[in-house]
Design a protein around this motif. Structure first.
Motif, PDB file in Angstrom:
ATOM      1  N   UNK A 108       0.666  -1.105   0.115  1.00 48.74           N
ATOM      2  CA  UNK A 108      -0.058  -0.025  -0.065  1.00 48.74           C
ATOM      3  C   UNK A 108       0.751   1.203   0.200  1.00 48.74           C
ATOM      4  N   UNK A 109       0.316   2.277  -0.594  1.00 48.57           N
ATOM      5  CA  UNK A 109       0.839   3.519  -0.534  1.00 48.57           C
ATOM      6  C   UNK A 109       0.749   4.277   1.007  1.00 48.57           C
ATOM      7  N   UNK A 110       1.809   4.399   1.869  1.00 46.53           N
ATOM      8  CA  UNK A 110       1.471   4.698   3.205  1.00 46.53           C
ATOM      9  C   UNK A 110       1.563   6.352   3.516  1.00 46.53           C
ATOM     10  N   UNK A 111       2.444   6.911   2.682  1.00 46.35           N
ATOM     11  CA  UNK A 111       3.005   8.327   2.726  1.00 46.35           C
ATOM     12  C   UNK A 111       2.698   8.967   1.348  1.00 46.35           C
ATOM     13  N   UNK A 112       2.213  10.230   1.157  1.00 48.27           N
ATOM     14  CA  UNK A 112       2.328  10.809   0.084  1.00 48.27           C
ATOM     15  C   UNK A 112       3.104  12.048   0.640  1.00 48.27           C
ATOM     16  N   UNK A 113       4.561  12.080   0.546  1.00 53.27           N
ATOM     17  CA  UNK A 113       5.135  13.028   1.151  1.00 53.27           C
ATOM     18  C   UNK A 113       5.647  14.363   0.254  1.00 53.27           C
ATOM     19  N   UNK A 114       5.327  14.586  -0.782  1.00 54.60           N
ATOM     20  CA  UNK A 114       5.481  15.271  -1.875  1.00 54.60           C
ATOM     21  C   UNK A 114       6.115  15.108  -3.237  1.00 54.60           C
ATOM     22  N   UNK A 115       6.406  15.981  -3.919  1.00 55.65           N
ATOM     23  CA  UNK A 115       6.826  15.633  -5.310  1.00 55.65           C
ATOM     24  C   UNK A 115       7.795  14.456  -5.311  1.00 55.65           C
ATOM     25  N   UNK A 116       7.334  13.447  -5.884  1.00 56.19           N
ATOM     26  CA  UNK A 116       7.827  12.171  -6.317  1.00 56.19           C
ATOM     27  C   UNK A 116       8.665  11.611  -5.101  1.00 56.19           C
ATOM     28  N   UNK A 117       8.104  11.828  -3.652  1.00 58.66           N
ATOM     29  CA  UNK A 117       8.526  10.993  -2.806  1.00 58.66           C
ATOM     30  C   UNK A 117       7.277  10.267  -2.054  1.00 58.66           C
ATOM     31  N   UNK A 118       7.708   9.010  -1.689  1.00 61.05           N
ATOM     32  CA  UNK A 118       6.531   8.384  -1.126  1.00 61.05           C
ATOM     33  C   UNK A 118       7.091   7.354  -0.231  1.00 61.05           C
ATOM     34  N   UNK A 119       6.142   6.656   0.439  1.00 61.68           N
ATOM     35  CA  UNK A 119       6.528   5.719   1.422  1.00 61.68           C
ATOM     36  C   UNK A 119       5.618   4.397   0.965  1.00 61.68           C
ATOM     37  N   UNK A 120       5.929   3.449   0.722  1.00 62.92           N
ATOM     38  CA  UNK A 120       5.137   2.164   0.883  1.00 62.92           C
ATOM     39  C   UNK A 120       4.987   1.192   2.334  1.00 62.92           C
ATOM     40  N   UNK A 121       4.108   0.443   2.158  1.00 64.17           N
ATOM     41  CA  UNK A 121       3.951  -0.243   3.628  1.00 64.17           C
ATOM     42  C   UNK A 121       3.285  -1.484   3.170  1.00 64.17           C
ATOM     43  N   UNK A 122       3.481  -2.706   3.971  1.00 65.91           N
ATOM     44  CA  UNK A 122       2.602  -3.784   3.821  1.00 65.91           C
ATOM     45  C   UNK A 122       3.576  -5.154   4.339  1.00 65.91           C
ATOM     46  N   UNK A 123       3.527  -6.134   3.854  1.00 65.99           N
ATOM     47  CA  UNK A 123       4.043  -7.397   4.340  1.00 65.99           C
ATOM     48  C   UNK A 123       5.540  -7.465   3.643  1.00 65.99           C
ATOM     49  N   UNK A 124       6.325  -8.139   4.553  1.00 65.50           N
ATOM     50  CA  UNK A 124       7.687  -7.816   4.463  1.00 65.50           C
ATOM     51  C   UNK A 124       8.226  -8.351   2.847  1.00 65.50           C
ATOM     52  N   UNK A 125       7.557  -9.498   2.615  1.00 67.36           N
ATOM     53  CA  UNK A 125       7.744  -9.757   1.015  1.00 67.36           C
ATOM     54  C   UNK A 125       7.155  -9.082   0.063  1.00 67.36           C
ATOM     55  N   UNK A 126       6.092  -8.470   0.176  1.00 64.25           N
ATOM     56  CA  UNK A 126       5.424  -7.490  -0.630  1.00 64.25           C
ATOM     57  C   UNK A 126       6.194  -6.163  -0.599  1.00 64.25           C
ATOM     58  N   UNK A 127       6.890  -5.469   0.345  1.00 65.14           N
ATOM     59  CA  UNK A 127       7.639  -4.454   0.216  1.00 65.14           C
ATOM     60  C   UNK A 127       8.813  -4.598  -0.330  1.00 65.14           C
ATOM     61  N   UNK A 128       9.599  -5.717  -0.101  1.00 66.70           N
ATOM     62  CA  UNK A 128      10.652  -6.270  -0.834  1.00 66.70           C
ATOM     63  C   UNK A 128      10.408  -6.232  -2.386  1.00 66.70           C
ATOM     64  N   UNK A 129       9.415  -6.934  -3.070  1.00 66.41           N
ATOM     65  CA  UNK A 129       9.011  -6.760  -4.182  1.00 66.41           C
ATOM     66  C   UNK A 129       8.550  -5.572  -4.756  1.00 66.41           C
ATOM     67  N   UNK A 130       8.109  -4.749  -4.044  1.00 67.22           N
ATOM     68  CA  UNK A 130       7.822  -3.154  -4.534  1.00 67.22           C
ATOM     69  C   UNK A 130       9.015  -2.470  -4.658  1.00 67.22           C
ATOM     70  N   UNK A 131      10.046  -2.690  -3.912  1.00 66.43           N
ATOM     71  CA  UNK A 131      11.206  -1.877  -3.964  1.00 66.43           C
ATOM     72  C   UNK A 131      11.954  -2.203  -5.223  1.00 66.43           C
ATOM     73  N   UNK A 132      11.796  -3.386  -5.536  1.00 62.00           N
ATOM     74  CA  UNK A 132      12.706  -4.108  -6.595  1.00 62.00           C
ATOM     75  C   UNK A 132      11.927  -3.918  -7.921  1.00 62.00           C
ATOM     76  N   UNK A 133      10.620  -3.557  -8.004  1.00 62.13           N
ATOM     77  CA  UNK A 133       9.827  -3.162  -9.094  1.00 62.13           C
ATOM     78  C   UNK A 133       9.915  -1.721  -9.212  1.00 62.13           C
ATOM     79  N   UNK A 134      10.088  -0.911  -8.228  1.00 60.67           N
ATOM     80  CA  UNK A 134      10.257   0.813  -8.179  1.00 60.67           C
ATOM     81  C   UNK A 134      11.627   0.918  -8.793  1.00 60.67           C
ATOM     82  N   UNK A 135      12.600   0.162  -8.389  1.00 62.92           N
ATOM     83  CA  UNK A 135      14.053   0.561  -9.181  1.00 62.92           C
ATOM     84  C   UNK A 135      13.928   0.220 -10.796  1.00 62.92           C
ATOM     85  N   UNK A 136      13.348  -0.984 -11.075  1.00 67.96           N
ATOM     86  CA  UNK A 136      13.216  -1.389 -12.325  1.00 67.96           C
ATOM     87  C   UNK A 136      12.443  -0.403 -13.271  1.00 67.96           C
ATOM     88  N   UNK A 137      11.511   0.381 -12.480  1.00 64.25           N
ATOM     89  CA  UNK A 137      10.691   1.367 -13.172  1.00 64.25           C
ATOM     90  C   UNK A 137      11.312   2.742 -13.419  1.00 64.25           C
TER      91      UNK A 137
END
Length: 229
Positions: A83-112
């Protein structure tokens, strides 16, 4: 709160108080809604509940910089329990969730194309629906404390919504654990309402940096442990 008390005693002035995430407890004390001592006890109690949750149902959080809101929301839609946990500002966000989900989200964010991805030091999925199981524990804890109407206007991180009524504040303290932080919306709302200067009181300049990302024309000041007003 120590910094705020010093700022007040040395003649610092303010017309509105706002907060970010768990900073709501310091903001409540600063606004006169709770005593300093009760604020500390609230934080201690919440901390114990979160510690228990982290040991039984661990989660994770990560900061993502360099993607647009739609990009981050799309990543969360593609990965279960993220989930999107924090909308902190221009292109700055925090994601939150289960450990595996966050790890996958980090990897996908870098790829994109994310510029930076960083795991945060939390073992619970704050500001996500995964926190809902503890809401009654938190509500029960808060019943032990007196909460008054703020003596100074208190603006929440839900896009700049004011917190006025004690019952409303209690419910906010529960719901904010499983609802996202809209810091960008809060700052933009305050600027639209005529706020000319933001003073961050504390030992960090995190919010000051985020405000500058949101609006480079906004005037910001930092008052910390060793800073002058």
């Amino acid at each position: 709160m120590i910094c705020f008390d010093r700022y007040r005693r040395e003649g610092g002035r303010w017309e509105i108080i706002t907060e970010h995430s768990m900073g709501i407890y310091a903001a409540l004390a600063a606004a006169g809604s709770v005593t300093f001592e009760d604020g500390l006890e609230m934080v201690k109690g919440i901390g114990l509940i979160l510690e228990e949750m982290g040991s039984k149902r661990p989660g994770a959080m990560a900061a993502i910089i360099g993607l647009d809101r739609d990009d981050v929301q799309r990543i969360c839609q593609e990965i279960d329990d993220l989930y999107v946990a924090n909308l902190n500002g221009s292109q700055h966000f925090v994601i939150s969730g289960k450990v595996v989900a966050v790890n996958d989200g980090m990897e996908l964010a870098l790829k994109r194309g994310a510029i930076s991805v960083q795991r945060l030091t939390f073992n619970v999925p704050l500001h996500s629906p995964l926190m809902e199981p503890i809401k009654e524990q938190v509500r029960h804890l808060l019943n032990d404390f007196r909460i008054s109407a703020p003596q100074i206007p208190l603006i929440s991180h839900w896009g700049g919504q004011p917190l006025r009524d004690p019952a409303e504040i209690r419910e906010f303290l529960v719901q904010q654990l499983y609802r996202p932080v809209d810091w960008e919306g809060c700052v933009r709302s305050l600027i639209a309402d005529g706020v000319k200067c933001f003073v961050e009181v504390g030992a960090s300049d995190t919010l000051t940096k985020l405000i500058r990302w949101i609006d480079r024309e906004a005037k910001t000041l930092l008052y910390g442990v060793t800073d002058d007003p």
